[in-house]
Design a protein around this motif. Sequence first.
Motif, PDB file in Angstrom:
ATOM      1  N   UNK A 405       0.811  -1.218   0.000  1.00 16.11           N
ATOM      2  CA  UNK A 405       0.000   0.000   0.000  1.00 16.11           C
ATOM      3  C   UNK A 405       0.842   1.264   0.000  1.00 16.11           C
ATOM      4  N   UNK A 406       2.059   1.182   0.524  1.00 16.88           N
ATOM      5  CA  UNK A 406       2.976   2.327   0.533  1.00 16.88           C
ATOM      6  C   UNK A 406       4.384   1.801   0.802  1.00 16.88           C
ATOM      7  N   UNK A 407       5.351   2.684   0.819  1.00 11.42           N
ATOM      8  CA  UNK A 407       6.742   2.242   0.915  1.00 11.42           C
ATOM      9  C   UNK A 407       7.036   1.603   2.280  1.00 11.42           C
ATOM     10  N   UNK A 408       6.353   2.074   3.315  1.00  7.71           N
ATOM     11  CA  UNK A 408       6.579   1.499   4.645  1.00  7.71           C
ATOM     12  C   UNK A 408       6.061   0.056   4.675  1.00  7.71           C
ATOM     13  N   UNK A 429       3.544  -1.522  -6.103  1.00 10.14           N
ATOM     14  CA  UNK A 429       3.758  -0.538  -5.028  1.00 10.14           C
ATOM     15  C   UNK A 429       2.900   0.692  -5.310  1.00 10.14           C
ATOM     16  N   UNK A 430       2.049   1.047  -4.327  1.00 13.32           N
ATOM     17  CA  UNK A 430       1.116   2.179  -4.490  1.00 13.32           C
ATOM     18  C   UNK A 430       1.575   3.383  -3.664  1.00 13.32           C
ATOM     19  N   UNK A 431       0.979   4.516  -3.967  1.00 12.90           N
ATOM     20  CA  UNK A 431       1.165   5.733  -3.162  1.00 12.90           C
ATOM     21  C   UNK A 431       2.608   6.227  -3.108  1.00 12.90           C
ATOM     22  N   UNK A 432       3.318   6.075  -4.230  1.00 13.15           N
ATOM     23  CA  UNK A 432       4.646   6.687  -4.341  1.00 13.15           C
ATOM     24  C   UNK A 432       4.680   7.627  -5.555  1.00 13.15           C
ATOM     25  N   UNK A 433       3.527   8.143  -5.935  1.00 14.13           N
ATOM     26  CA  UNK A 433       3.427   9.075  -7.059  1.00 14.13           C
ATOM     27  C   UNK A 433       3.661  10.504  -6.595  1.00 14.13           C
ATOM     28  N   UNK A 464       4.735   0.555 -10.303  1.00 12.00           N
ATOM     29  CA  UNK A 464       4.428   1.580  -9.294  1.00 12.00           C
ATOM     30  C   UNK A 464       4.128   2.906  -9.965  1.00 12.00           C
ATOM     31  N   UNK A 465       3.654   3.850  -9.143  1.00  8.63           N
ATOM     32  CA  UNK A 465       3.456   5.214  -9.641  1.00  8.63           C
ATOM     33  C   UNK A 465       4.658   6.089  -9.302  1.00  8.63           C
ATOM     34  N   UNK A 528      -3.099   7.997   1.381  1.00 14.06           N
ATOM     35  CA  UNK A 528      -1.749   8.579   1.364  1.00 14.06           C
ATOM     36  C   UNK A 528      -1.616   9.697   2.385  1.00 14.06           C
ATOM     37  N   UNK A 529      -0.369  10.013   2.654  1.00 13.40           N
ATOM     38  CA  UNK A 529      -0.040  11.093   3.579  1.00 13.40           C
ATOM     39  C   UNK A 529      -0.527  12.420   2.996  1.00 13.40           C
ATOM     40  N   UNK A 530      -1.324  13.162   3.780  1.00 13.60           N
ATOM     41  CA  UNK A 530      -1.809  14.454   3.288  1.00 13.60           C
ATOM     42  C   UNK A 530      -1.319  15.548   4.219  1.00 13.60           C
TER      43      UNK A 530
END
Length: 568
Positions: A405-408, A429-433, A464-465, A528-530
Motif C-alpha cells: 500500500x505504501x513504501x513502509x 507498489x502504491x502511493x509513491x506518485x 508503481x506510480x 496517502x499522507x496528506x
Amino acid sequence: MELRSTHWFGRTGKDGFIYRAWMKNQGYPSHLFEGRPVIGICNTWSELTPCNGHFRELAQFIKNGIFEAGGFPVEFPVMSLGETLIKPTAMLYRNLASMDVEESIRANPVDGVVLMCGCDKTTPSLVMGACSVNIPTIVVSGGPMLTGKFRGKSIGTSDIWRFAQANKMGTMSNEEMQVSEASMCRSDGHCAVMGTASSMACMIESLGLSLPENAAIPAADSRRKALAYMSGKRIVEMVKEGLKLSDILTRDAFENAIVTNAAIGGSTNFVIHLTAIAGRIGIELNIEDYDRLSKSIPLIANLQPSGKYFMEDLYYAGGLPAVMKELKTLLHTKAITANGKTIGENVESSENYNEEVITAIDKPFNPIAGFVILKGNLCEHGAVLKPSAASPHLMQHKGKAVCFENIEDYKARIDDPALDVEADSVLVLKNVGPIGYPGMPEVGNMGLPKKLLEKGVTDMVRISDGRMSGTGFGTVVLHVSPEAAAGGTLALVQDGDTITLDVHNRVLQLEVADDELAKRRLAWKPTHLQVARGYVQLYQQHVQQAHLGADFDFLIGGSGSEVLRDSH
Ligand code: FES
C-alpha cells in the motif's frame, strides 16, 4: 540593442544611484555599469549537493570568459537539490527550485544567464525556471566523476544496487561496503554512469543549450574549466545576437533530445523532466511522442546501467558529438544551438575513437532502446518502461499481484518469509506518485524478496506510480498515471489479481472485470499522507500527474522577462 540591465544601471538620479551604489561595495568600478551585458551566473553550489561541490571554482572560469568578452558577470545562488541527502526526495522540490530560478532571473538586472547544473534535479529545475523568463541562456554542466575503482574493478552508481543485494545475501560485508564508498566517489562531479545527471547533461547538449562536448567532459578534467570559460565568452555574444531559449528550444530540438536519449540508454527520469521543460517553453510534447520517436532507435552507447562503460569513457571515445554524428540521419540537423551553429555543423568534425563505447547504428549494442509507453486500464494516461534495462523473458508476462500500500508497507513485508510471492508474481507498489508520497521518489525498482534472491531470481515485473533512479535496472513499470493517490486503477489492485504486461503491444492491463473495478472504486478511500500546511500542501494541491511532467499547474508556460513594477 537595448539591454535589460539598462533599466537598472543606466538610470540617472536617485534610482540609478541606488541600483549602482550598493553593487560598488563589492569593488566594481563604474565602467562595468556603462552598457556592458550583465550576465547572471546561476550557481547551484552547495556542500549538501556534493555533485556540485566544485561549482565555486568552475564559476570563476565562466566569469573569466564573460569578462574577456566584455560582459559583467554577477553570480547568484539558487536552491540546490542534492539527490543523495534530501528527504523525502529531491523531486518534491524541483518545482520550488524552478520558481526560485525564474523569479531570481526576472527580478534582477541580467541580460543573459549561465545555468550551472550538475546533480539530477539541478538541471531540469534551472532550465524550467529559465524557460519561463526566456532570455539568452547557456548551460554549463558540472561533469561526471572519474570512474570509480574498487579492488581492481571499475565501479559506478549502478553498483550500489548490486552491492546492496550482495550485502543482503551476506556475500559483501558492511566493512567492504564502506571501503567501496570512497572508491566510487573519488573525484568532483556527478554520477559517472548514464544515470539521471548524465542523461540530463546529454539532454542539454542534444537540445542545443550548451557548447558541444558539455555532457561528458569529466569534472576533474581541465577541459571542463576551459568549456566553462568558453561558455562565459559565448553568452555575451548570445545577448548581443538576441538568441533566446525559445529560439533554440523548438519542436525539432526536443525530438533530437528524445532520439539521442534513446541511443545512449538514458534515464526514465528524462521523460518527466523534458515534458516539464517543454511545458514551460510552450512546445506540445505528449507522452506518446517518447515511444513513437524512440522505438526504432538502437542502443549505440555502451554505458552503464544499460551497458558496460562510464561517462569518462564516453568522453575519450568522442563524447556526445560522436554519438550524435552516428545518429545524424535520424536527427533534425538544422536545429540551432547555443554557439549559433546547427547540430549538424557541431557534430560534423567529431570522430568515434572507441567502437567498444560508441558504435554505428547498423551495429548496435542492443537493437532496442528508448522507452515503451504502456497503456491499459492500469495506466490510462500511460506508464513508462525502459526495455534496455529490462529482462527479455519478462516482456510478455502474466502474473499474480503482490501489493504494497505504501513504501513502509513494502519495507515491513518484502523480506518476510511468509510473504506469498513467487518468481512470476508482479510486485505492485502504491502511493509513491507525485501526490501520494508526496514527490514521486525513486523507489520503483524495489528490491526483490530475500527468499527469491536466495533461489537465484534476479528480476521480476514491478509496477508503481513512482520513479526509478537513472542508475537502476530491471523490468520496472514506472510513472503509472493516474497515480493511486489520485484514484487511479493502481489503487484498486488487490493481492492475487492477474496483471498482464505485453511490452510488444504496449499493454498493461489489470485482468479484473469492469463491474468489480467499479465496486472497488466506490469503496476506495485515499490512504496517502496528506499535508495541511506550507510548500508541501501547495505541492499536493497543484502538482500534475507524471504524464504531464509533474510540474505545477500554475507554472505551465512563462511570464517573460518583464518585471511587474519598478522597485522605487
Ligand atoms: Fe548527484 Fe547522482 S547523486 S548525480
